[in-house]
Write an enzyme that holds these catalytic residues in place. Sequence first.
Site, mmCIF file in Angstrom:
data_model
loop_
_atom_site.group_PDB
_atom_site.id
_atom_site.type_symbol
_atom_site.label_atom_id
_atom_site.label_comp_id
_atom_site.label_asym_id
_atom_site.label_seq_id
_atom_site.Cartn_x
_atom_site.Cartn_y
_atom_site.Cartn_z
ATOM 1 N N LYS A 91 -4.856 74.565 -20.436
ATOM 2 C CA LYS A 91 -6.211 74.165 -19.716
ATOM 3 C C LYS A 91 -6.391 74.910 -18.549
ATOM 4 C CE LYS A 91 -5.834 70.260 -22.756
ATOM 5 N NZ LYS A 91 -6.157 68.911 -23.010
ATOM 6 N N GLN A 120 -4.789 63.474 -19.489
ATOM 7 C CA GLN A 120 -4.373 64.311 -20.591
ATOM 8 C C GLN A 120 -3.313 63.120 -21.446
ATOM 9 O OE1 GLN A 120 -4.463 67.503 -21.779
ATOM 10 N NE2 GLN A 120 -2.367 67.010 -23.454
ATOM 11 N N ASP A 123 -13.685 65.335 -23.145
ATOM 12 C CA ASP A 123 -12.494 65.886 -24.575
ATOM 13 C C ASP A 123 -13.361 64.904 -25.234
ATOM 14 O OD1 ASP A 123 -10.053 65.998 -24.591
ATOM 15 O OD2 ASP A 123 -9.353 64.324 -23.289
HETATM 16 N N1 GUN Z 1 -3.056 64.720 -25.525
HETATM 17 C C1 GUN Z 1 -3.262 64.985 -26.557
HETATM 18 N N2 GUN Z 1 -4.018 65.650 -26.607
HETATM 19 C C2 GUN Z 1 -5.223 65.830 -26.209
HETATM 20 C C3 GUN Z 1 -6.307 66.368 -26.417
HETATM 21 O O1 GUN Z 1 -6.906 66.651 -26.879
HETATM 22 N N3 GUN Z 1 -7.167 65.379 -25.043
HETATM 23 C C4 GUN Z 1 -6.612 64.221 -24.183
HETATM 24 N N4 GUN Z 1 -7.271 64.507 -23.221
HETATM 25 N N5 GUN Z 1 -4.669 64.795 -24.191
HETATM 26 C C5 GUN Z 1 -4.362 65.255 -25.112
#
Ligand code: GUN
Length: 286
Positions: free
Chosen positions: A54, A98, A121
């Site tokens: 990211k 996350q 998100d």
């Molecule tokens: N963990 C796995 N997929 C995601 C996601 O799309 N967003 C977040 N914040 N954590 C994740």
Amino acid sequence: MTAQVIDGKALAAKLKDEMHTQVAELKQQCGRAPGLAVIIVGNDPASHVYVKNKKIACEKVGITSFASELPEETTQEHLLGLIADLNQNPRVDGILVQLPLPAHMDADKVLNAIASDKDVDGFHPYNVGCLAVRQPELRSCTPYGCMKLLETTGVDLHGKEAVVVGASNIVGRPMALELLLAGATVTVAHRFTENLQSHIERADIVIAAAGKQGLIQGEWIKEGAIVIDVGIHRLEDGSLTGDVDFEAASKHAGWITPVPGGVGPMTITMLLANTISAFKNHVGLS
Ligand code: GUN
């Protein structure tokens, strides 16, 4: 029929190129770049890889990233304090925590503490509610990415039978809302669904997001259907595979996404798109 493979990697690269140009213009116009804060708690290796990717993606398009790496034993109170600070920080347009969080934390409580206008998100009940009442604001990244992949087929989704397999908050539920917004007739299958095969067999669009390797058999796929595979599983030989039996499904589907290279690259791309949207909202450009 041999399915056309939907290239998520190529689409993600094209969208990121466009965002790179857009971010440079916004920076010139507004005097600062969009900012994304990413918080990770604990040592889960896969989560650390996602967070690193990211950060790299942010840098590529010119978004400023702020990373907070917190130890496993961080208290929920401390995390909520950090989120409260980031909610107030004018250089931060998006906040991402996350998942998964350590077991001693209440993930819903943590996610709900993120200001809804910084919820890149798209997990906050406010943003999910906006999608449900046809007034989308920040949209969940994976379903939003799936919609962009569906768009590349040129198929009009109005009246099409769509079956979403999996009813998670992150993918299945917002995916169903996206498809409903696009005019599809939507069925959500989940762990209590009886005779999954019968639902898949009549689907024009299959979104596989159950998190179960090979759950969807290729022979179940209707001729010409669009198959979007959100699943991602690592096999013993190190290769990746999805929830759908790709080889067999390709013989029936009209379009299909590969794993890897389908949905995966689109999730991060839509996170960047959401961060730019949040920025534009904060600087009064939308
Ligand atoms: N963990 C796995 N997929 C995601 C996601 O799309 N967003 C977040 N914040 N954590 C994740």
